[in-house]
Design an enzyme around this catalytic site. Sequence first.
Site, PDB file in Angstrom:
ATOM      1  N   SER A   1       0.800  -1.353   0.031  1.00 44.65           N
ATOM      2  CA  SER A   1       0.308  -0.091   0.039  1.00 44.65           C
ATOM      3  C   SER A   1       0.742   0.768   0.151  1.00 44.65           C
ATOM      4  O   SER A   1       0.718   2.106  -0.359  1.00 44.65           O
ATOM      5  CB  SER A   1      -0.829  -0.022   1.075  1.00 44.65           C
TER       6      SER A   1
ATOM      7  N   ASP B   1       0.931  -8.291  10.913  1.00 44.19           N
ATOM      8  CA  ASP B   1       2.348  -8.656  10.944  1.00 44.19           C
ATOM      9  C   ASP B   1       4.359  -8.533  11.446  1.00 44.19           C
ATOM     10  O   ASP B   1       4.639  -9.284  11.727  1.00 44.19           O
ATOM     11  CB  ASP B   1       2.533  -9.264   9.498  1.00 44.19           C
TER      12      ASP B   1
END
Length: 949
Positions: A300, A345
Amino acid sequence: MSVIEGLSHIVLTTSSVEKYESTVQFYSLFGYQPISQVGSRVLSNEVSQFLPREEKVLHLFGKPPTQDITIRIVLTTNANEKEPLPEEKDWRLEQSSLVSATKNIVDVESILESINLKYQKYTYPNESDSLVAPLSADLVHTEIYTHDPLNNLITFTNKPIPISKSIYPIKPISPIKQQDISSSNISTEPKTKKKRIGMLTSGGDSPGMNAAVRAVVRVAISRGCDVYAIYEGYEGLVNGGDMIKKFGWADVRGYLAIGGTLIGSARCKAFREREGRLNSAYNMVKNGIDALIVCGGDGSLTGADVLRSEWPGLLDELIKEGRITAEEAAPHKHLTVVGLVGSIDNDMSSTDITIGAVSSLHRICEAVDSISATALSHSRAFVIEVMGRNCGWLALMAAVSTGADFVFIPERPPASDDWESEMCEILNKHRKLADYIKELLSNRMKLDTRVTTLGHTQRGGKPCSFDRNLATLQGVEAVHAVLRATSDTPSPMIGVRQNKITCEPLMKAVGLTRQVAEAISRKDFRRAMELRDPEFSEDYAAYIETTIVNDETLSKNKCLRIGILHIGAPAGGMNPATRAVVRYSLNHGHTPVAVYNGFDGLLQDNLRELSWLDVDGWAAKGGSELGTHKIIVSDLDIGMIAYQLQKHRINSLLLIGGFEAYSSLVELNNYRNQYPAFCIPMVCLPATISNNVPGTDFSLGSDTSLNAIVESCDAIKQSASASRRRVFVVEVQGGQSGYLAVLAGLAVGATNVYTPEEGVSLKKLQLDINHLIRRYGEDKQGTSSGRLVLRNECASETYTTDVIANIFKSEGRGLFDSRTSVLGHIQQGGAPSPTDRIRATRLAVRCVKFLEQYTSHPSSSEKVVFPSIYTNTKDSAAVIGIDGAQVIFTPVADLLSETDMKYRKGKKAWWINIKELVEILSKWGYYEIEPELNQEFYETLDNALHRRL
């Protein structure tokens, strides 16, 4: 005109007939009508006296939304006369007796001039236009301050809903007199072009994204910017229309406690093509957006930087196609892009932690703690699959936090050749890994084995306190990065390194992140570990040392008998720390000796050597399994303590606790010259919810407590919101330290926090009352929400929690209600938070290494007598602490100068400036609306954020 105070009437008294009559005439000039008169005057011939008293009632008939107001003017012998305020003083800083709203502010000014009455006039841009509106005639908020004949300060304003006192605590604007302003010199143009910022969330959702959106919106508004929420990530940027919406202050109300992302996130194939980015540029220009803040993962953020690099060419193409004009494109020559990393993550380089990772770890630990009970009950083995892609952070930290027996991470696969060859395939197919392990355990060990895949439950739930505050502080920094960016500035990524907010080149971070995946694919696991944050390797080593039994112990003559005591109030992390000490010590040939119930237990011979299995399961246990006691060394017979240490051959000491543990270490160190038993290595591991021990930024238990407070406040706020117009005053613990109140206040969106460092005064309470009256007055019918005020238990001896709540309730006068909530000992939490478990393990291992470091022994020819280990150097009695991301040991003797012994806390408080941010993010218009006027405060806040998280 009419007052907006909720009062039925105002009483004005005087003992002067002249002032009585002039006051009646004064208010009659502004529309007040006499409706009754009581009493009569009898004047003596010798002196001006009157008997009995006389009063006249004046009434102003208001029109909605204003209300009627009644003034009783009383002539009496016992009236107290007031003095007028000095002309050189800023009258806005004083409390007005009466505030009246009128649309005809010019008429008010004419009346005051006609009677030659002095006044002060102030004009501000109207707040309805996002704080920096043009100073046009219909968009000017004007206030006029003057005195009535009785010297009461009164205010006239053309603002629809006035308050008793305007709040401009930073650099107030100088008074503007009538002679200084006229219609001819009122500019109809804004002073500067308003910055318009677009905010989107992209990629996988993560808890804390909403907190980031809230911070960006409210800080940007307070800095004079417009903010546009872009729904569904890049999909909304490409499609435009209703998917791009201007956000106001109230649009992000309630965002803090909600997981996921309320403005949506979606994968967008169209944005990957130039045509999609061309449409994005078109929609941004049409909405006037010239800066973009993106919260997402590496993909992104890369997409945003691509848009920035293509921006000039995209504008040229749009002009050629006739979709925009050159004039429209001119203000948008450059695009500013700022990245926030939202990812469970924690796989982005150049930042130690990403938004959402800690909350995800919370979900994993909650699940594994529950599964552990089933595994123990049925003697089963469970294989838990967690998310993380190419990053083993979630798996490793969950293993440390739950005491897992084994962990598989991409950066450090098992050393066997067979495992290495299989690992490359398993990395892409995580499910195969779980199935393989299940088969291995079932066939070789004959264990009843189950596989549990947690899946997307790891993304769900409310954000924890850490993620709320991380996202908030990074959102603040993102807005600042936009405002200071230039056309030559590389797109920055907001991160955190060593507990300091950072701003580093975005694409450099993306490049390093991709190097990790490449290193793993090449089986260069050493390089992969190097590219992780500095704590990753240390935590992995600590996990191995406290999980896998090591038969290669140290030689016997180097062994320590480590006395472990819990001192003070229980705190989350005490048991995980003790577990780590015991297991690491056993692996290195030392003997851990548990001392139950602190020093009192030591005197009662309440000691026991601990084994590996004795501490099994302690990683998830809250409180203190050894028992704590607030009795400190100075309260006991110091000679008997020395005797007991000799009797039980304790030659190193670990004190786990709060200020009592620290004070005890100070005493033991002071008696070293008198008692050889204390000439041993000693270390204090701070564990207290108050976070008040000097020498460390964080104490064990403080994070657990913050989460307990946040969870309780979320429930309280839900109750307050259901009741609509209700304010809860919540009392939190912390002793003389306001840490819990400030950090919890930031995480729950409190209206204000009261701390011992700042104290409580009537002035502060009045400011908050004015704010609450204003906000509840401005709330639309049926949309009011509950609000919280947090008070530290020691903030004030006078203004207790009940007193503050009663003041709020009384001054609210029906506009809002007030209740109290004393959280009490639930703030000590249940199971320790993952953050406290991880800190406990890392710090405990370092404590044992410290004790080993300061071990000295007699030569082999000497007879060994107690203490066999003798050291009285200053450095051998220390407090372990966290300084940034570094673990440090500070001699307790050196910490005395940094200690406030009277108030039982350190003199340094890295978090103190965050309190102001709590008010900025909750109080609309609290700080001055012109950006340059609060620049000084924001610079102070910037410095604080860059010093510590």
